[in-house]
Design an enzyme around this catalytic site. Structure first.
Site, short mmCIF file in Angstrom:
data_model
loop_
_atom_site.label_atom_id
_atom_site.label_comp_id
_atom_site.label_asym_id
_atom_site.label_seq_id
_atom_site.Cartn_x
_atom_site.Cartn_y
_atom_site.Cartn_z
N GLU A 44 7.09 -15.00 8.58
CA GLU A 44 7.35 -13.98 7.60
C GLU A 44 7.81 -14.43 6.11
O GLU A 44 8.84 -15.29 6.30
CB GLU A 44 8.12 -12.94 8.10
CG GLU A 44 8.54 -11.77 7.11
CD GLU A 44 9.54 -10.81 7.79
OE1 GLU A 44 9.75 -9.69 7.32
OE2 GLU A 44 10.40 -11.06 8.54
N LYS A 110 3.61 -4.50 5.98
CA LYS A 110 4.54 -4.29 7.10
C LYS A 110 4.86 -2.66 7.34
O LYS A 110 5.16 -2.05 6.22
CB LYS A 110 5.76 -4.84 6.63
CG LYS A 110 6.76 -4.81 8.02
CD LYS A 110 8.17 -5.69 7.50
CE LYS A 110 9.31 -5.94 8.53
NZ LYS A 110 10.21 -6.63 8.14
N CYS A 144 7.80 -8.95 12.07
CA CYS A 144 8.91 -8.79 12.30
C CYS A 144 9.64 -7.59 13.01
O CYS A 144 9.26 -7.32 14.06
CB CYS A 144 9.63 -8.94 11.11
SG CYS A 144 11.38 -9.87 11.38
#
Length: 258
Positions: A44, A110, A144
């Site tokens: 990331e 995300k 994540c």
């Protein structure tokens, strides 16, 4: 249709907010990449670290890195993926790009921005969950903090591979290890997680633990040090366990409101 997918997990330090330095460092790590690699996975925000000050970067930085990723894909005859801060229509997104040697380009923003660090105040959350068809495999990319939310990852599209890129710090690394394995088991899919090592400007330490689990939760890779690590995914493995065990047939039906 290919029945095997060779994946390279690239685990490295990330220099704080120095995109060109980071691109050069990752390119050096990829110099001796195995020639039969199908997919390269970077962490990331691999050009900056987990920054909450993306406005300090040049406004075109996201596109510069996207072009670099396409060049690497072309040179290595592989796909490459990882996330970067990306400015679009006046808003920043934590955007994962998936660039292929064949010339296809995909992205995922995300969904679960990390509120503990204020990511929700800096980056606009995504609302779409793409499934990427690549060399005979269906891949679901995530980033994540998404790992903590199993509903978002629920295998309703019969994907073969669930993929996470991360900056996951040492104090919570047990959760990373546990949840990667759990996501593989509950979704009967390969689960890939690529983290970074080193420390950042906030003095957070990152211990690696990049890993690959098969659809029954068996580890194929689990690494703590810097380097490039490989795993070969077998399409037959996913097909066989789903046909034999049929656990996904018993899943609860629901719809997700975003």
């Amino acid at each position: 249709m290919k029945t095997k997918l060779k994946v390279a997990l690239v685990q490295s330090e990330v220099v704080w907010q120095e995109p060109e330095t980071n691109r050069n460092n990752f390119e050096k790590l990829l110099q001796d990449l195995d020639s039969d690699t199908d997919l390269i996975v970077l962490p990331e925000m691999f050009t900056t670290g987990f920054t909450m000050q993306p406005e300090q970067l040049p406004s075109d930085e996201g596109n510069v890195t996207k072009a670099w990723m396409q060049r690497i894909a072309n040179e290595k005859k592989s796909a490459i993926t990882g996330s970067v801060p990306f400015l679009e229509q006046g808003s920043y997104r934590n955007r994962l790009f998936f660039m292929t040697y064949e010339g296809d380009s995909y992205h995922y923003d995300k969904r679960h921005t990390f509120t503990l660090a204020g990511e929700d105040k800096v980056y606009r959350a995504g609302t779409e969950r793409p499934i990427i068809s690549y060399r005979g495999f269906r891949i679901c990319p995530m980033i994540c903090y998404d790992l903590r939310f199993p509903v978002w990852a629920r295998n309703t599209d019969d994907y073969d591979v669930l993929l996470y890129v991360a900056n996951w710090p040492k104090p919570r690394i047990t959760a990373w290890d546990t949840l990667l394995k759990a996501r593989a088991i509950e979704n009967m899919a390969y689960c890939i997680g690529v983290n970074r090592v080193g420390s950042d400007a906030s003095q957070l330490e990152y211990p690696g633990h990049s890993a690959v689990y098969d659809g029954l939760g068996a580890p194929l890779v689990h690494q703590k040090e810097k380097g490039v690590f490989y795993a070969t995914l077998q399409k037959e493995h996913v097909m066989n366990i789903r046909e034999k065990l049929r656990f996904l047939n018993d899943r609860d039906e629901f719809s997700l409101k975003v």
